[in-house]
Scaffold this active site. Structure first.
Site, PDB file in Angstrom:
ATOM      1  N   GLY A  16      -7.247  -6.840   0.169  1.00 47.69           N
ATOM      2  CA  GLY A  16      -7.324  -7.596   1.412  1.00 47.69           C
ATOM      3  C   GLY A  16      -6.463  -8.831   1.366  1.00 47.69           C
TER       4      GLY A  16
ATOM      5  N   ARG B 188       0.823  -1.214   0.000  1.00 44.75           N
ATOM      6  CA  ARG B 188       0.000   0.000   0.000  1.00 44.75           C
ATOM      7  C   ARG B 188       0.859   1.268   0.000  1.00 44.75           C
ATOM      8  NH1 ARG B 188      -5.225  -1.286   3.925  1.00 44.75           N
ATOM      9  NH2 ARG B 188      -6.609  -1.932   2.233  1.00 44.75           N
TER      10      ARG B 188
ATOM     11  N   GLY C 124     -12.564  -4.283   1.524  1.00 40.85           N
ATOM     12  CA  GLY C 124     -13.975  -3.890   1.637  1.00 40.85           C
ATOM     13  C   GLY C 124     -14.373  -2.877   0.569  1.00 40.85           C
TER      14      GLY C 124
ATOM     15  N   LYS D 174     -16.900 -15.987   4.220  1.00 41.84           N
ATOM     16  CA  LYS D 174     -18.333 -15.727   4.313  1.00 41.84           C
ATOM     17  C   LYS D 174     -18.970 -15.278   3.011  1.00 41.84           C
ATOM     18  CE  LYS D 174     -17.936 -13.552   8.725  1.00 41.84           C
ATOM     19  NZ  LYS D 174     -18.254 -12.185   9.030  1.00 41.84           N
TER      20      LYS D 174
HETATM   21  C1  3PG Z   1      -8.820  -1.781   5.009  1.00 36.83           C
HETATM   22  O1  3PG Z   1      -7.723  -2.265   5.295  1.00 36.83           O
HETATM   23  O2  3PG Z   1      -9.784  -2.471   4.639  1.00 36.83           O
HETATM   24  C2  3PG Z   1      -8.960  -0.291   5.026  1.00 36.83           C
HETATM   25  O3  3PG Z   1      -7.761   0.311   5.368  1.00 36.83           O
HETATM   26  C3  3PG Z   1     -10.082   0.137   5.932  1.00 36.83           C
HETATM   27  O4  3PG Z   1      -9.833  -0.264   7.246  1.00 36.83           O
HETATM   28  P1  3PG Z   1     -11.049  -0.562   8.221  1.00 36.83           P
HETATM   29  O5  3PG Z   1     -11.714  -1.813   7.704  1.00 36.83           O
HETATM   30  O6  3PG Z   1     -10.456  -0.717   9.584  1.00 36.83           O
HETATM   31  O7  3PG Z   1     -11.988   0.618   8.126  1.00 36.83           O
END
Ligand code: 3PG
Ligand code: MG
Length: 403
Positions: free
Chosen positions: A352, A38, A375, A199
């Site tokens: 992710g 990142r 997400g 999930k």
């Molecule tokens: C992530 O890693 O999905 C983003 O940086 C957002 O983090 P968070 O899910 O803690 O809001």
């Protein structure tokens, strides 16, 4: 993309607040950064700004400190890493707002870079508190949002600040929207979605949105157990989302009606428990023992999934095929990651844990695009507007030449 970007504004000599997503994974024991993808991903925007003589003020969250200072979640290590990569000093401030921070910002010269302390040390960040947004906004003249990975959060440093300063997209944000938008708008067919992870509930909205665009959906990982159960198979001790059984049935019916091939595993690796020492065996999906659980897809499934994917020209992958953290249960995930890396298809990887697998295997450069959003990419592919994108100025905004 119909949003203004950093290329549309004059940044020279300006104080530019850049929201980045430096929420990098850390080693639990040593606190070392285990994956700096990142940080690398934000470099084009940072270098662009340095080259044009902007005063660069970076801001990010790290982990979930819940509004309190957590020594383990300070940005110091990130600032060090960034400084090494950039080859120039990057000061880390002790707080993201306040008099001392303002002094550090005031001391910046054109081309300097500073990294503010973890935004989430203040609960006001996640609460989108307007006063906190003001404190951040007064540090800068222009706001650049390059944090695609956090664009699904309506936090102060994302939507609050965007109301107070001219707000434009960074180069990573632009690239993410272009690449992920491309697979929704005009994918080259055949187009397959390879889905895994624990999930279904996280992914239903996304699956429903892409159902009309894909030719096939391949389901592995923990979520396959819920689909198998919905098809009346016994899945032993596997984690099943009981409340999702109807949804799974519904998705299978929608796929049939829409002419989308939905592939489930034919065979799976099952284990007595989730540990490296566990006894495990490969069984057909119709013969999962009642005292065992699914931990990976089996060799026949690797073959059938590979065959399907080899015929595709666009592949989107989100979610590991098994509990890949344990090497005995990682074969399905590794085999398909290798296949994607060798494929001539456009391969787009959801962020992710899927991005981490690809990065761990050293295959990032072999993929067409690896998203930095977990997400956020799911939400984007669900067809929903991301608050962080929505907050930015539109391309047809009134004259911004003076910005
Ligand atoms: C992530 O890693 O999905 C983003 O940086 C957002 O983090 P968070 O899910 O803690 O809001
Ligand atoms: Mg997350």
């Amino acid at each position: 993309m119909n949003k203004l970007t950093v290329r549309d504004v004059d940044v020279s000599g300006k104080r530019v607040l850049v929201r980045v997503d430096f929420n990098v994974p850390l080693d639990e024991r040593t606190g070392a950064i285990t994956d700096d993808s990142r940080i690398w991903a934000a470099l084009p925007t940072i270098r662009y700004l340095i080259d044009r003589g902007a005063r660069v003020i970076l801001a990010s969250h790290l982990g979930r400190p819940d509004g309190k200072v957590d020594e383990k979640l300070r940005m110091t290590a990130v600032a060090q890493r960034l400084s090494q990569i950039l080859g120039q000093r990057v000061e880390a401030t002790r707080d993201c707002i306040g008099a001392e921070t303002e002094r550090s910002v005031a001391a910046l010269k054109n081309g300097d870079v500073i990294l503010l302390e973890n935004l989430r040390f203040h609960s006001a960040e996640e609460e989108n508190d307007p006063l906190f947004a003001q404190e951040l906004a007064k540090l800068a003249d222009i706001f650049v949002d390059d944090a695609f990975g956090t664009a699904h959060r309506s936090h102060a440093s994302i939507v609050g600040v965007a109301k107070l300063l001219p707000a434009v997209a960074g180069l990573l944000m632009e690239e993410e929207l272009k690449m992920l938008g491309g697979i929704l708008d005009n994918p080259t067919h055949p187009f397959a979605a390879l889905l895994g992870g624990a999930k279904i509930s996280d992914k239903v909205a996304m699956v429903e949105n892409i159902m009309g665009k894909v030719d096939s959906i391949l389901v592995g990982g923990g979520m396959a157990a819920t689909f198998l159960k919905a098809g009346n198979l016994e899945v032993g001790l596997s984690l099943v989302e009981e409340e999702m059984l109807e949804t799974a049935t519904d998705l299978m019916e929608k796929a049939t009606r829409g002419g989308v091939r939905l592939l489930l595993p034919d065979d799976v690796l099952v284990a007595k428990e989730i540990s490296a020492e566990a006894t495990c065996q490969v069984v057909p999906v119709g013969e999962i023992p009642s005292d065992m659980r699914v931990v990976d897809i089996g060799p026949q499934t690797i073959q059938s999934f590979s065959k399907e994917l080899r015929g595709c020209r666009t592949i989107f992958w989100n979610g590991p095929m098994g509990i890949y953290e344990i090497s005995k249960f990682a074969e399905g995930t590794l085999a398909l990651a290798r296949l994607l890396a060798e494929s001539q298809a456009a391969t787009v990887i959801g962020g992710g844990s899927t991005a981490e697998v690809v990065s761990d295997m050293g295959l990032t450069d072999k993929m067409t695009f690896v998203s930095t959003g977990g997400g956020a990419s799911l939400q984007f592919l669900s067809g929903k507007t991301l608050p962080g994108v929505d907050a930015l100025l539109d391309k047809d905004s009134p004259d911004v030449s003076g910005m």
